[in-house]
Design a protein around this motif. Structure first.
Motif, mmCIF file in Angstrom:
data_model
loop_
_atom_site.group_PDB
_atom_site.id
_atom_site.type_symbol
_atom_site.label_atom_id
_atom_site.label_comp_id
_atom_site.label_asym_id
_atom_site.label_seq_id
_atom_site.Cartn_x
_atom_site.Cartn_y
_atom_site.Cartn_z
ATOM 1 N N GLU A 61 0.845 -1.096 0.006
ATOM 2 C CA GLU A 61 -0.102 0.016 -0.010
ATOM 3 C C GLU A 61 1.007 0.907 -0.147
ATOM 4 O O GLU A 61 2.061 1.248 0.723
ATOM 5 C CB GLU A 61 -0.784 0.131 1.419
ATOM 6 C CG GLU A 61 -1.979 -0.703 1.074
ATOM 7 C CD GLU A 61 -3.048 -0.638 2.531
ATOM 8 O OE1 GLU A 61 -4.114 -1.154 2.060
ATOM 9 O OE2 GLU A 61 -2.843 0.217 3.153
ATOM 10 N N GLU A 62 0.516 2.404 -0.642
ATOM 11 C CA GLU A 62 1.239 3.387 -0.604
ATOM 12 C C GLU A 62 0.454 4.762 -0.565
ATOM 13 O O GLU A 62 -0.763 4.855 -0.811
ATOM 14 C CB GLU A 62 1.725 3.761 -2.180
ATOM 15 C CG GLU A 62 2.902 2.748 -2.538
ATOM 16 C CD GLU A 62 3.340 2.671 -4.026
ATOM 17 O OE1 GLU A 62 4.439 3.076 -4.040
ATOM 18 O OE2 GLU A 62 2.317 2.459 -4.858
ATOM 19 N N ILE A 63 0.994 5.658 0.444
ATOM 20 C CA ILE A 63 0.337 6.851 0.688
ATOM 21 C C ILE A 63 1.126 7.947 0.011
ATOM 22 O O ILE A 63 2.431 7.893 0.257
ATOM 23 C CB ILE A 63 0.171 7.015 2.246
ATOM 24 C CG1 ILE A 63 -0.765 6.044 2.766
ATOM 25 C CG2 ILE A 63 -0.467 8.456 2.449
ATOM 26 C CD1 ILE A 63 -0.789 5.931 4.386
ATOM 27 N N TYR A 64 0.495 8.847 -0.666
ATOM 28 C CA TYR A 64 1.350 10.041 -1.436
ATOM 29 C C TYR A 64 0.631 11.163 -0.854
ATOM 30 O O TYR A 64 -0.358 11.517 -0.871
ATOM 31 C CB TYR A 64 0.799 10.100 -2.845
ATOM 32 C CG TYR A 64 1.337 8.794 -3.584
ATOM 33 C CD1 TYR A 64 2.606 8.903 -4.659
ATOM 34 C CD2 TYR A 64 0.591 7.561 -3.632
ATOM 35 C CE1 TYR A 64 2.625 7.721 -5.278
ATOM 36 C CE2 TYR A 64 1.026 6.528 -4.285
ATOM 37 C CZ TYR A 64 2.138 6.589 -5.263
ATOM 38 O OH TYR A 64 2.489 5.327 -5.841
ATOM 39 N N THR A 74 -3.896 9.209 -10.366
ATOM 40 C CA THR A 74 -4.917 8.414 -10.667
ATOM 41 C C THR A 74 -5.072 7.059 -10.013
ATOM 42 O O THR A 74 -4.008 6.617 -9.879
ATOM 43 C CB THR A 74 -4.873 8.208 -12.229
ATOM 44 O OG1 THR A 74 -4.747 9.419 -12.949
ATOM 45 C CG2 THR A 74 -6.175 7.221 -12.825
ATOM 46 N N VAL A 75 -6.065 6.827 -9.692
ATOM 47 C CA VAL A 75 -6.213 5.339 -8.822
ATOM 48 C C VAL A 75 -7.463 4.627 -9.386
ATOM 49 O O VAL A 75 -8.484 5.154 -9.232
ATOM 50 C CB VAL A 75 -6.414 5.448 -7.181
ATOM 51 C CG1 VAL A 75 -6.556 4.194 -6.664
ATOM 52 C CG2 VAL A 75 -5.080 6.406 -6.798
ATOM 53 N N ASP A 76 -7.161 3.687 -10.009
ATOM 54 C CA ASP A 76 -8.346 2.743 -10.510
ATOM 55 C C ASP A 76 -9.046 3.532 -11.494
ATOM 56 O O ASP A 76 -10.447 3.555 -11.404
ATOM 57 C CB ASP A 76 -9.205 1.998 -9.564
ATOM 58 C CG ASP A 76 -8.323 0.759 -9.049
ATOM 59 O OD1 ASP A 76 -7.489 0.340 -9.822
ATOM 60 O OD2 ASP A 76 -8.791 0.030 -8.202
ATOM 61 N N LEU A 89 -4.453 7.621 -1.258
ATOM 62 C CA LEU A 89 -3.870 6.135 -0.562
ATOM 63 C C LEU A 89 -4.131 5.422 -2.106
ATOM 64 O O LEU A 89 -5.339 5.255 -2.488
ATOM 65 C CB LEU A 89 -4.913 5.702 0.610
ATOM 66 C CG LEU A 89 -4.875 4.111 0.759
ATOM 67 C CD1 LEU A 89 -3.570 3.785 1.391
ATOM 68 C CD2 LEU A 89 -5.804 3.806 1.661
ATOM 69 N N ALA A 90 -3.269 4.536 -2.346
ATOM 70 C CA ALA A 90 -3.370 3.490 -3.503
ATOM 71 C C ALA A 90 -3.250 1.968 -2.503
ATOM 72 O O ALA A 90 -2.170 1.718 -2.024
ATOM 73 C CB ALA A 90 -1.965 3.708 -4.465
ATOM 74 N N ARG A 91 -4.220 1.373 -2.580
ATOM 75 C CA ARG A 91 -4.164 0.260 -1.992
ATOM 76 C C ARG A 91 -3.645 -1.041 -2.699
ATOM 77 O O ARG A 91 -3.415 -0.816 -4.174
ATOM 78 C CB ARG A 91 -5.544 -0.390 -1.539
ATOM 79 C CG ARG A 91 -6.445 0.451 -0.569
ATOM 80 C CD ARG A 91 -7.623 0.109 -0.125
ATOM 81 N NE ARG A 91 -8.306 0.888 0.673
ATOM 82 C CZ ARG A 91 -8.187 0.949 1.964
ATOM 83 N NH1 ARG A 91 -7.193 0.267 2.567
ATOM 84 N NH2 ARG A 91 -8.667 1.792 2.960
#
Length: 138
Positions: A61-64, A74-76, A89-91
């Motif tokens: 998981e990443e938190i930017y 862009t996430v999903d 948050l990118a899970r």
């Protein structure tokens, strides 16, 4: 222990992104925390490259957190235009990409590691205080 800004900073093109990103990985060998804490300097027109960290043994998981400049995440397929102080948050398993559409360097703090349980020690109570503040906003 102090780590100065710029120590052991390196340039890297991430995940087939556009233009190298300057990265500093804070306390890479000194900290026992199960996360990486990095500062990225993404040049104008630069990107991380669309990618995902699949669930399983190597899930991340990443938190930017945008510290300076402008960024688009862009996430999903959902796009977020970020201002300083905003976080995304990118899970694990989600396709994501970070881009700098601006004319100056975007400075981003990225914290990443395996998914797990968030901690809150009763003595410090920051988890409870954060939950209470979010509930007041609803």
């Amino acid at each position: 222990m102090l780590e100065r800004s710029g120590r052991a900073q390196f340039g890297i093109t991430l995940h087939s992104g556009e233009r190298p990103t300057d990265v500093q990985w804070y306390f890479r060998e000194e900290s026992a925390l199960p996360v990486a804490i990095q500062r990225w300097e993404l040049p104008p027109g630069g990107s991380e490259g669309l990618h995902a960290h699949p669930p399983g043994a190597e899930a991340l998981e990443e938190i930017y957190v945008l510290l300076h400049g402008t960024a688009r995440m862009t996430v999903d397929g959902e796009r977020f235009d970020l201002e300083p102080g905003d976080a995304v948050l990118a899970r694990a398993g989600q396709q994501h990409d970070l881009r700098n559409p601006g004319t100056s360097t975007a400075v981003v703090m990225v914290v990443w590691g395996p998914p797990g349980t968030a901690l809150d020690w009763p003595r410090y109570r920051t988890g409870r205080a954060s939950r209470d503040a979010a509930e007041r906003e609803e």
